[in-house]
Design a protein around this motif. Structure first.
Motif, PDB file in Angstrom:
ATOM      1  N   ARG A 127      37.924  46.995  40.986  1.00  0.00           N
ATOM      2  CA  ARG A 127      37.608  46.742  42.387  1.00  0.00           C
ATOM      3  C   ARG A 127      36.136  47.048  42.674  1.00  0.00           C
ATOM      4  NH1 ARG A 127      40.844  46.949  46.925  1.00  0.00           N
ATOM      5  NH2 ARG A 127      42.589  47.683  45.652  1.00  0.00           N
ATOM      6  N   LYS A 148      38.693  40.854  41.263  1.00  0.00           N
ATOM      7  CA  LYS A 148      39.269  42.153  40.914  1.00  0.00           C
ATOM      8  C   LYS A 148      40.712  41.939  40.507  1.00  0.00           C
ATOM      9  CE  LYS A 148      40.684  43.372  45.607  1.00  0.00           C
ATOM     10  NZ  LYS A 148      39.916  43.187  46.792  1.00  0.00           N
ATOM     11  N   GLY A 149      41.138  42.671  39.492  1.00  0.00           N
ATOM     12  CA  GLY A 149      42.510  42.554  39.027  1.00  0.00           C
ATOM     13  C   GLY A 149      42.604  42.580  37.518  1.00  0.00           C
ATOM     14  N   LYS A 167      47.772  42.763  37.868  1.00  0.00           N
ATOM     15  CA  LYS A 167      47.290  43.502  39.036  1.00  0.00           C
ATOM     16  C   LYS A 167      46.336  42.617  39.811  1.00  0.00           C
ATOM     17  CE  LYS A 167      46.006  47.765  38.301  1.00  0.00           C
ATOM     18  NZ  LYS A 167      45.161  48.924  37.887  1.00  0.00           N
ATOM     19  N   GLY A 168      46.403  42.686  41.141  1.00  0.00           N
ATOM     20  CA  GLY A 168      45.501  41.890  41.965  1.00  0.00           C
ATOM     21  C   GLY A 168      45.966  40.447  42.080  1.00  0.00           C
ATOM     22  N   GLU A 169      44.984  39.554  42.171  1.00  0.00           N
ATOM     23  CA  GLU A 169      45.281  38.138  42.370  1.00  0.00           C
ATOM     24  C   GLU A 169      44.278  37.286  41.614  1.00  0.00           C
ATOM     25  OE1 GLU A 169      46.736  36.164  46.317  1.00  0.00           O
ATOM     26  OE2 GLU A 169      44.538  36.025  46.271  1.00  0.00           O
ATOM     27  N   SER A 182      49.658  36.063  42.015  1.00  0.00           N
ATOM     28  CA  SER A 182      49.629  37.476  42.380  1.00  0.00           C
ATOM     29  C   SER A 182      50.313  38.331  41.320  1.00  0.00           C
ATOM     30  CB  SER A 182      50.295  37.676  43.749  1.00  0.00           C
ATOM     31  OG  SER A 182      51.611  37.170  43.730  1.00  0.00           O
ATOM     32  N   LYS A 183      50.301  39.634  41.536  1.00  0.00           N
ATOM     33  CA  LYS A 183      50.849  40.602  40.588  1.00  0.00           C
ATOM     34  C   LYS A 183      52.287  40.243  40.184  1.00  0.00           C
ATOM     35  CE  LYS A 183      52.055  45.492  40.229  1.00  0.00           C
ATOM     36  NZ  LYS A 183      52.016  46.813  40.908  1.00  0.00           N
TER      37      LYS A 183
END
Length: 199
Positions: A127, A148-149, A167-169, A182-183
């Motif tokens: 992030r 981010k992810g 994690k994240g998108e 998405s996650k």
């Protein structure tokens, strides 16, 4: 010292300074520019990991800490992998039997692009980096973009691409259609097809 003598000395000083300026600009070599920051660095490796630097014909074994620039290609063998440190504390793990090109596509400020030729990579983009990473796939127009992810991207190099988000998108685009993965979701892109609905 007379006023005339002082004027002559000042005039000579001015001429000398002008000559030094001209000499420095014409004779002294230009200062070297600072080397650009590498797009990636080899952080860790297991097994057989090779690199083909841009413009070279053959692959050579890599060493820890090797800086990678645009156009350099990393290749892993059986039971092998390497983790690349990207800018902004992001990492990409290139798993076994994978080809990965650093800096593929147009590089612009705040965006870096890479290409997975065949195989599987896992990316971890923390992030707050302010950087967008784009992952292209050989044999397909599919692009996975993330700021981010954590996600993985696998491709056969002939048009089939699978994106899994941990994690994240992740935004995935192909054939003019965009989906957000998405996650815990997966999207599959078949040859000459748009991305499937994440599920």
């Amino acid at each position: 010292m007379t006023r005339r003598t002082g004027s002559v000395i000042l005039g000579l000083n001015g001429v000398l300074i002008a000559c030094l300026v001209v000499f420095n600009s014409l004779v002294l070599p230009p200062q070297p520019k600072a080397a650009p920051r590498p797009l990636a660095v080899i952080g860790s490796m297991v097994g057989k990991v090779e690199v083909r630097k841009r413009g070279q014909a053959s692959f050579e074994p890599v060493k820890m800490g090797l800086a990678l620039s645009a156009g350099d290609e990393v290749r892993t063998g059986d039971f092998s992998e390497t983790t690349l440190f990207l800018r902004s504390a992001s990492t990409v793990t290139v798993t076994a039997l994978t080809n990965f090109v650093v800096g593929k596509g147009q590089e612009v400020q705040k965006r870096s692009s890479f290409e997975v030729g065949e195989g599987r990579i896992m990316a971890d983009i923390p992030r707050g980096t302010g950087q967008e990473y784009r992952f292209l796939s050989k044999g397909s127009d599919a692009v996975a973009s993330v700021s981010k992810g954590e996600f993985s991207l696998a491709t056969d190099g002939r048009g089939t691409v699978v994106v899994d988000t941990q994690k994240g998108e992740v935004k995935v685009e192909a054939k003019g259609r965009k989906v957000s993965v998405s996650k815990g979701k997966r999207s599959t892109i078949l040859p000459n097809r748009a991305p499937s609905k994440p599920r």
